[in-house]
Design a protein around this motif. Structure first.
Motif, PDB file in Angstrom:
ATOM      1  N   VAL A   1     -15.248  38.085  -3.693  1.00 28.38           N
ATOM      2  CA  VAL A   1     -13.938  38.033  -4.421  1.00 28.38           C
ATOM      3  C   VAL A   1     -14.342  39.004  -5.678  1.00 28.38           C
ATOM      4  O   VAL A   1     -15.141  38.334  -6.385  1.00 28.38           O
ATOM      5  CB  VAL A   1     -13.403  36.815  -4.785  1.00 28.38           C
ATOM      6  N   PRO A   2     -13.441  39.989  -6.101  1.00 30.22           N
ATOM      7  CA  PRO A   2     -13.528  40.682  -7.286  1.00 30.22           C
ATOM      8  C   PRO A   2     -13.165  39.651  -8.511  1.00 30.22           C
ATOM      9  O   PRO A   2     -12.439  38.772  -8.384  1.00 30.22           O
ATOM     10  CB  PRO A   2     -12.786  41.772  -7.196  1.00 30.22           C
ATOM     11  N   VAL A   3     -13.725  39.998  -9.687  1.00 29.82           N
ATOM     12  CA  VAL A   3     -13.731  38.983 -10.500  1.00 29.82           C
ATOM     13  C   VAL A   3     -12.317  39.041 -11.214  1.00 29.82           C
ATOM     14  O   VAL A   3     -11.801  37.827 -11.344  1.00 29.82           O
ATOM     15  CB  VAL A   3     -14.896  39.679 -11.952  1.00 29.82           C
ATOM     16  N   GLY A   4     -11.603  40.304 -11.020  1.00 30.92           N
ATOM     17  CA  GLY A   4     -10.184  40.157 -11.393  1.00 30.92           C
ATOM     18  C   GLY A   4      -9.359  39.418 -10.711  1.00 30.92           C
ATOM     19  O   GLY A   4      -8.102  38.826 -10.977  1.00 30.92           O
ATOM     20  N   GLU A   5      -9.822  38.845  -9.539  1.00 29.12           N
ATOM     21  CA  GLU A   5      -8.970  37.889  -8.412  1.00 29.12           C
ATOM     22  C   GLU A   5      -9.349  36.336  -8.737  1.00 29.12           C
ATOM     23  O   GLU A   5      -8.754  35.845  -8.049  1.00 29.12           O
ATOM     24  CB  GLU A   5      -9.272  38.529  -7.229  1.00 29.12           C
ATOM     25  N   LEU A   6     -10.265  36.338  -9.620  1.00 33.05           N
ATOM     26  CA  LEU A   6     -10.462  34.890  -9.834  1.00 33.05           C
ATOM     27  C   LEU A   6      -9.457  34.078 -10.507  1.00 33.05           C
ATOM     28  O   LEU A   6      -8.497  34.657 -11.096  1.00 33.05           O
ATOM     29  CB  LEU A   6     -11.640  34.556 -10.566  1.00 33.05           C
ATOM     30  N   PRO A   7      -9.213  32.719 -10.490  1.00 33.58           N
ATOM     31  CA  PRO A   7      -8.192  31.924 -11.102  1.00 33.58           C
ATOM     32  C   PRO A   7      -7.927  32.548 -12.752  1.00 33.58           C
ATOM     33  O   PRO A   7      -9.003  32.527 -13.224  1.00 33.58           O
ATOM     34  CB  PRO A   7      -8.369  30.628 -10.904  1.00 33.58           C
ATOM     35  N   GLY A   8      -6.967  32.408 -13.090  1.00 36.59           N
ATOM     36  CA  GLY A   8      -6.718  32.849 -14.424  1.00 36.59           C
ATOM     37  C   GLY A   8      -6.328  31.931 -15.388  1.00 36.59           C
ATOM     38  O   GLY A   8      -6.315  30.528 -14.983  1.00 36.59           O
ATOM     39  N   ILE A   9      -5.933  31.908 -16.729  1.00 35.11           N
ATOM     40  CA  ILE A   9      -5.320  31.002 -17.622  1.00 35.11           C
ATOM     41  C   ILE A   9      -4.202  30.486 -16.945  1.00 35.11           C
ATOM     42  O   ILE A   9      -3.302  30.928 -16.787  1.00 35.11           O
ATOM     43  CB  ILE A   9      -5.470  31.589 -18.874  1.00 35.11           C
ATOM     44  N   ALA A  10      -4.269  29.132 -17.329  1.00 36.52           N
ATOM     45  CA  ALA A  10      -2.905  28.236 -16.969  1.00 36.52           C
ATOM     46  C   ALA A  10      -1.973  28.610 -17.664  1.00 36.52           C
ATOM     47  O   ALA A  10      -2.095  28.913 -18.946  1.00 36.52           O
ATOM     48  CB  ALA A  10      -3.445  26.650 -17.081  1.00 36.52           C
ATOM     49  N   PRO A  11      -0.625  28.699 -17.105  1.00 38.45           N
ATOM     50  CA  PRO A  11       0.610  29.252 -17.825  1.00 38.45           C
ATOM     51  C   PRO A  11       0.912  28.349 -19.137  1.00 38.45           C
ATOM     52  O   PRO A  11       1.304  29.082 -20.003  1.00 38.45           O
ATOM     53  CB  PRO A  11       1.720  28.937 -16.616  1.00 38.45           C
TER      54      PRO A  11
END
Length: 295
Positions: A142-152
């Protein structure tokens, strides 16, 4: 306990505090963005000081350290240089480093650029400064940019302008911030965090919050090759309720550092905060890690 100012760059003085046996192995605590060294809870510091000379300090533009950004803007990488300069100023050749959030990134920078100064590293609530793909349990890369992001809900809080509405309103804002960062698995500790922030405000001498680190240049921070080649024993703390760098970020970090040689320990219920419920397990995990290195 000993407090001392250390000059880390021309015109920049940082407040430092040391606890524990000065002959014990040094352990440097590196806090996150806009966070005073007092963000490391006293109970956690004292637990670590049972076996270490524990050093905590105020970053530039926090606490009692120099307020410099508006007159002389600096990049985030200068904050990592400050960490090494704190060790220099206190006469410490090598130290265990423990970094949280942005402090975990700064710890990675020191790990990559000055490995000879680091006995071990512990990374909490942070992400890898690497472009290495994450290898999932099913073998998917998985590319780093596709890892889960900051919660809304965190992004929403961070998008609000920070306005000076007086000390009590500022305390309310900070408590709400910690409530969101704490995650959804442990009870809210509003009274604890209100007391913590009141002490930080008293320590700083003003309730007005700085935004310097959010405005600082965050380029030139990737250390993909250096982290992969690292030989420094590294522990990664995983918080299942982490809303800023949620799992699998901790496991990605462990894969990145030392060719996958880092170890992951999960702290039950932990988010992106240090409430009383996590302090004991966190101290135990850190001390087990540093003891193993010492042995």
């Amino acid at each position: 306990m000993q407090q001392q100012y250390v000059e880390t760059a021309p015109g920049v003085r940082l407040w430092t505090e040391r606890r524990g046996d000065p002959e014990a192995p040094a352990l440097l605590l590196v806090m996150g963005a806009q966070a005073s060294g007092l963000g490391w809870p006293d109970a956690l510091v004292d637990a670590l000081a049972a076996r270490h000379q524990v050093i905590r300090y105020d970053h530039r533009d926090t606490g009692r350290s120099t307020t410099a950004f508006d007159q002389h803007p600096y990049p985030i990488t200068d904050l990592a240089r400050d960490a090494v300069a704190v060790l220099d100023g206190l006469g410490v050749e090598k130290a265990h480093l423990v970094g949280m959030s942005l402090g975990g990134m700064l710890t990675q920078l020191v790990l990559a650029d000055h490995p000879e100064r680091v006995l071990s590293a512990t990374l909490i609530g942070t992400c890898a400064l690497s472009e290495t793909l994450y290898k999932a349990l099913d073998g998917t890369q998985v590319p780093v940019g596709e890892l889960p992001g900051i919660a809304p809900e965190v992004l929403e809080m961070w998008s609000r302008p920070v306005e000076d509405k007086g000390p009590e309103a500022e305390l309310d804002r900070r408590v709400e911030h910690w409530r969101v960062l704490n995650g959804d698995q442990l009870p809210a500790e509003d009274a604890y965090f209100r007391d913590l922030e009141a002490r930080i405000i008293a320590h700083t001498g003003t309730h007005v919050a700085s935004t310097a680190h959010a405005r600082a240049d965050d380029s030139h921070m990737l250390r993909t090759d250096e982290l992969a080649d690292s030989k420094v024993p590294t522990l990664v703390i995983s918080g299942p309720a982490e809303p800023v760098f949620p799992p699998p970020h901790p496991h990605h970090l462990a894969q990145v550092i030392g060719g996958g040689g880092a170890r992951v320990v999960e702290i039950a219920g932990m988010g992106h905060a240090l409430p009383p419920a996590v302090q004991g397990p966190l101290a135990e995990a850190i001390l087990t890690h540093t003891d193993a290195v010492r042995a």
